[in-house]
Design an enzyme around this catalytic site. Structure first.
Site, mmCIF file in Angstrom:
data_model
loop_
_atom_site.group_PDB
_atom_site.id
_atom_site.type_symbol
_atom_site.label_atom_id
_atom_site.label_comp_id
_atom_site.label_asym_id
_atom_site.label_seq_id
_atom_site.Cartn_x
_atom_site.Cartn_y
_atom_site.Cartn_z
ATOM 1 N N SER A 138 0.866 -1.174 0.000
ATOM 2 C CA SER A 138 0.000 0.000 0.000
ATOM 3 C C SER A 138 0.904 1.226 0.000
ATOM 4 O O SER A 138 2.087 1.129 0.350
ATOM 5 C CB SER A 138 -0.881 0.002 1.259
ATOM 6 N N TYR A 151 -2.113 -1.432 10.387
ATOM 7 C CA TYR A 151 -2.153 -1.784 8.965
ATOM 8 C C TYR A 151 -0.895 -1.255 8.281
ATOM 9 O O TYR A 151 -0.217 -1.979 7.543
ATOM 10 C CB TYR A 151 -3.407 -1.197 8.326
ATOM 11 N N THR A 186 -12.623 -0.393 -4.222
ATOM 12 C CA THR A 186 -12.966 -1.740 -3.769
ATOM 13 C C THR A 186 -13.684 -1.616 -2.432
ATOM 14 O O THR A 186 -13.881 -0.520 -1.912
ATOM 15 C CB THR A 186 -11.707 -2.607 -3.586
#
Length: 261
Positions: A138, A151, A186
Site C-alpha cells: 500500500s 495496517y 474496492t
C-alpha cells in the site's frame, strides 16, 4: 505446461478478483484463494476461461494448513511460476482506542500470514530456480497515516521482509515485486477493522472516487510481467511517496490537515 501459473490470494473480491480476470485473459492458469469458497467459485465462473482456474480456499490466519495447501496448489497445474500476495484486511481506528488484540490480528493476517505462505512456497521456487512474488502492499507501506497504524506497520514490515528475500535469493532467480496501490475502488474500507474488531461497513470517499480495480489489475500485470522491484498505483495520492522522500516535514503537515478517514 508451457502456460504460466499464478496463485492469487484474496481472489474473491476487489484487486484480487480483478487480477484473476486479467491474468486469465492473458492466458495464465490461475489458482484462486480466499476464505470464501462460494465467492471464489463465482469468480471462476465469471472469468473468460473457467477451465484455466482452480479454486483453493485458504485462511491467512490458519497458518498450520499452509504446507498442505501449498502442495494442493502445486498439484493443481503441476507447478507455480508466480505468487500474488493480495489477501489482507485494512484498519480504520485510532491508536488510543484500539486494543492490542486488534493490532495483533492485523499483523497476523497482513504480515505473518503472507510470510508463512511465502515460506511454504519458497522451496518450490528454489528447486525450480525460478519464481516471482508479487506483494500487494500500500502507499501506507511507505508512510504512516492516521487511523491505519497497525495496517501501515504490517505493510512496512512486508517491505523489509521481501526486500531481504529478494537479496537472499537473487542467485535462485526469484524475483520480488512490491506493489503499492493508493485509492482503489474496492470494498477494502468497508471490511476494515474498527477499534472493537468489527468491520467499518462504510466506503471511504477517497476509495469511492479512486481508480477502478480493473485498471489497477492492468498496472499490476504490467509490473509483474516486467519484474519491476516496486510500483505505485493510483492517482495524485501516489505523489505522497515523493513528498515523503524529498519534503518530509511539508508532507507531515499536509497529512495532519488532510481528511484521511
Amino acid at each position: 505446461m508451457s502456460q504460466q501459473v499464478i496463485w492469487i490470494t484474496g481472489a474473491s473480491s476487489g484487486i484480487g478478483e480483478a487480477s484473476a480476470y486479467k491474468f486469465v485473459n492473458e492466458g495464465y492458469l490461475v489458482i484462486l484463494s480466499a476464505r470464501n469458497r462460494e465467492a471464489l467459485e463465482r469468480v471462476k465462473a465469471s472469468s473468460s476461461n473457467p477451465g484455466n482456474c482452480k479454486v483453493l480456499s485458504l485462511d491467512l490466519i490458519d497458518q498450520a494448513t499452509f504446507e498442505e495447501k501449498t502442495k494442493e496448489a502445486i498439484a493443481a497445474f503441476g507447478h507455480i511460476d508466480l505468487m500474488l500476495h493480495n489477501g489482507g484486511i485494512s484498519q480504520r481506528s485510532l491508536i488510543r482506542d484500539t486494543p492490542i488484540e486488534v493490532d495483533r490480528k492485523l499483523m497476523e493476517v497482513n504480515f505473518f500470514g503472507t510470510v508463512a505462505l511465502t515460506k511454504a512456497l519458497l522451496p518450490h521456487f528454489i528447486s525450480r530456480k525460478s519464481g516471482q512474488f508479487g506483494v500487494i502492499s500500500s502507499l501506507v507501506g511507505k508512510f504512516g497515516s492516521p487511523y491505519r497504524s497497525s495496517y501501515a506497520a504490517a505493510k512496512h514490515a512486508l517491505h523489509g521482509f521481501f526486500e531481504s528475500l529478494r537479496l537472499e535469493h537473487f542467485n535462485d532467480h526469484i524475483a520480488v515485486t512490491m506493489i503499492c496501490p493508493g485509492f482503489i475502488k474496492t470494498d477494502v474500507s468497508k471490511n476494515a477493522l474498527t477499534a472493537d474488531g468489527s468491520p467499518l461497513n462504510e466506503m471511504d470517499k477517497a476509495q469511492e472516487n479512486g481508480m477502478s480495480a480493473g485498471a489497477c489489475a492492468t498496472e499490476i500485470f504490467k509490473a509483474l510481467k516486467h519484474k519491476k522491484e516496486e510500483v505505485y498505483i493510483g492517482g495524485k495520492e501516489t505523489m505522497g511517496i515523493y513528498l515523503k522522500r524529498f519534503l518530509p516535514t511539508i508532507f507531515t503537515k499536509i497529512l495532519r490537515k488532510s481528511e484521511v478517514r
